[in-house]
Scaffold this motif. Structure first.
Motif, PDB file in Angstrom:
ATOM      1  N   ASP A  59      16.361  94.979  73.648  1.00  0.00           N
ATOM      2  CA  ASP A  59      16.828  96.142  72.886  1.00  0.00           C
ATOM      3  C   ASP A  59      17.832  96.928  73.723  1.00  0.00           C
ATOM      4  N   GLN A  60      19.104  96.884  73.336  1.00  0.00           N
ATOM      5  CA  GLN A  60      20.150  97.513  74.138  1.00  0.00           C
ATOM      6  C   GLN A  60      20.008  99.037  74.172  1.00  0.00           C
ATOM      7  N   ARG A  61      19.515  99.598  73.097  1.00  0.00           N
ATOM      8  CA  ARG A  61      19.280 101.045  73.071  1.00  0.00           C
ATOM      9  C   ARG A  61      18.248 101.438  74.124  1.00  0.00           C
TER      10      ARG A  61
ATOM     11  N   SER B 236      25.879  99.118  76.421  1.00  0.00           N
ATOM     12  CA  SER B 236      26.542 100.026  75.488  1.00  0.00           C
ATOM     13  C   SER B 236      27.623  99.301  74.696  1.00  0.00           C
TER      14      SER B 236
ATOM     15  N   TYR C 155      25.851  97.255  72.064  1.00  0.00           N
ATOM     16  CA  TYR C 155      25.248  98.131  71.054  1.00  0.00           C
ATOM     17  C   TYR C 155      26.317  98.683  70.110  1.00  0.00           C
TER      18      TYR C 155
ATOM     19  N   LYS D  47      17.309 101.618  66.152  1.00  0.00           N
ATOM     20  CA  LYS D  47      16.974 100.400  66.896  1.00  0.00           C
ATOM     21  C   LYS D  47      17.555  99.212  66.147  1.00  0.00           C
TER      22      LYS D  47
END
Length: 416
Positions: free
Chosen positions: A74-76, A120, A123, A187
């Motif tokens: 999960d990049q967040r 980032s 994402y 997400k």
């Protein structure tokens, strides 16, 4: 329903831009503060110069494996985690008494940043639709340019009434605020395993990922050539930037106050350019933003190299700052539109290693050459080289964009 979706979409973009802006303001405050902290502690210019090597060195140590994590998790959450890590480590800096401990802490801060950047990028590609990316990147450039102007201004006021330590704590707080804002972003689903079904980072996974990046590079050679060539020009310009204070004070015989004023006006030019760019970006083709923007940035370096006064030097730097937003927006959007989101973390990281190596070499080489030869001659020669390279970039970018990686794979599968 469509109105709610559009509102949520713009709300997400606004939060992301806010997080980037706050973090960038903190970065510029921190950049000045840490240089002053090291100089006050050691009194050594060499110790300060060592700060410029830490970030690319950390990038080399991190990016050969970090892309494998970025593309699978999960990049967040990765962005939030690295923001929190950086906040804690930065807050520790004023408490450290030994130079090696500060360098070590800064190394881990830079390693966290080396993970945050590709996360980032990936994402943003997932969150922002392709038709909105150019406008978003223009606003992101405006946010970063504003931070370049606001951050040093805040730092200047703080130094009048407080110490560099307080500025460093403010930077730590900016990372925490950025993390809180990122928490409210949506997400997004990502691939969490490799081809073997493993969820853990392994040597086999890293080797496989490097092979996939090389495979993509062969298929989309044109895309990666443009990306690499653009960053080569940036690296040469960055190496010149490492000598700008010497050129302004020793060659042009200007004062430290005038040097600070030139940098401030460059920041103002960058903000103005980013604002104009955000207004015109919908009508500007990417190929002209990349090539034409970089050519005008190079022209700014050339004007600075032949300057003999404060006015001409400032003109060159303002021109450079004004058009940098155009070239950056063009390159970032081109990259996002031509690199699959599923591979972006790995590709950004792998090519980041090469860029960091070249950055270290360029800074060292330019520093040595500046000691042996005339700094003005060096600036003039390299500025001419930058203009030639920018023309090559512009000519190359006029070619129609390469076929995408996945379209190529589909064609291969159908033919077999």
């Amino acid at each position: 329903m469509m109105l709610h979706k559009r509102y949520s979409h713009w709300w997400g973009k606004g939060l992301l831009l806010g997080s980037i802006g706050i973090s960038r303001i903190g970065d510029f405050i921190y950049l000045i503060a840490i240089n002053i902290l090291i100089l006050n502690m050691t009194g050594s210019p060499a110790a300060v110069a060592g700060l410029w090597i830490i970030a690319p060195l950390a990038s080399i140590l991190t990016k050969f494996w970090s892309g494998s994590i970025v593309d699978r998790y999960d990049q967040r959450k990765l962005m939030i985690l690295t923001d929190v890590i950086r906040a804690v480590l930065v807050a520790l800096l004023p408490l450290l008494s030994d130079l090696w401990m500060i360098y070590g802490c800064l190394m881990f801060v830079s390693m966290a940043s080396s993970i945050f950047h590709p996360a980032s990028q990936a994402y943003i590609v997932r969150l922002i639709p392709e038709e909105d990316r150019k406008q978003f990147n223009a606003f992101q450039g405006l946010t970063s340019s504003g931070a370049f102007l606001i951050g040093p201004a805040i730092m200047g006021v703080m130094l009048m009434y407080t110490t560099p330590d307080m500025a460093i704590y403010l930077n730590a707080a900016s990372f925490l605020i950025s993390a809180v804002i990122l928490f409210f972003l949506p997400k997004l689903d990502v691939k969490k395993t490799d081809s073997t079904g493993s969820r853990s980072l392994t040597i086999r996974m890293v080797v496989s990922d490097w092979a996939e990046v090389l495979g993509f590079t062969r298929i989309a050679f044109y895309v990666m050539f443009i990306y690499s060539f653009y960053h080569l020009i940036l690296l040469i310009g960055m190496a010149l930037d490492s000598q700008e204070v010497v050129f302004i004070i020793q060659v042009l015989d200007l004062s430290e106050l005038e040097y600070g004023l030139i940098i401030s006006l460059t920041g103002a030019g960058s903000v103005a350019g980013a604002f104009v760019n955000s207004l015109l970006v919908k009508w500007l083709p990417l190929k002209h933003m990349m090539g034409g923007g970089m050519l005008l940035v190079s022209l700014g370096y050339l004007i600075f190299s032949v300057s003999d006064s404060f006015t001409v030097a400032t003109l060159g730097f303002v021109l450079l700052g004004f058009f940098s937003s155009f070239s950056n927006t063009g390159m970032i959007t081109f990259y996002q539109n031509n690199v699959p989101a599923e591979l972006m973390g790995r590709i950004t990281s792998v090519f980041g290693i090469l860029i960091s190596l070249l950055q270290i070499i360029a800074i060292i080489v330019f520093g040595v050459v500046a000691e042996l030869f005339s700094l003005r001659l060096l600036y003039l020669s390299i500025s001419v080289v930058l203009i030639v390279l920018s023309l090559v970039l512009w000519a190359a970018s006029l070619k129609k964009s390469a076929i995408s990686y996945y379209e190529e794979k589909v064609n291969v599968n159908h033919s077999s």
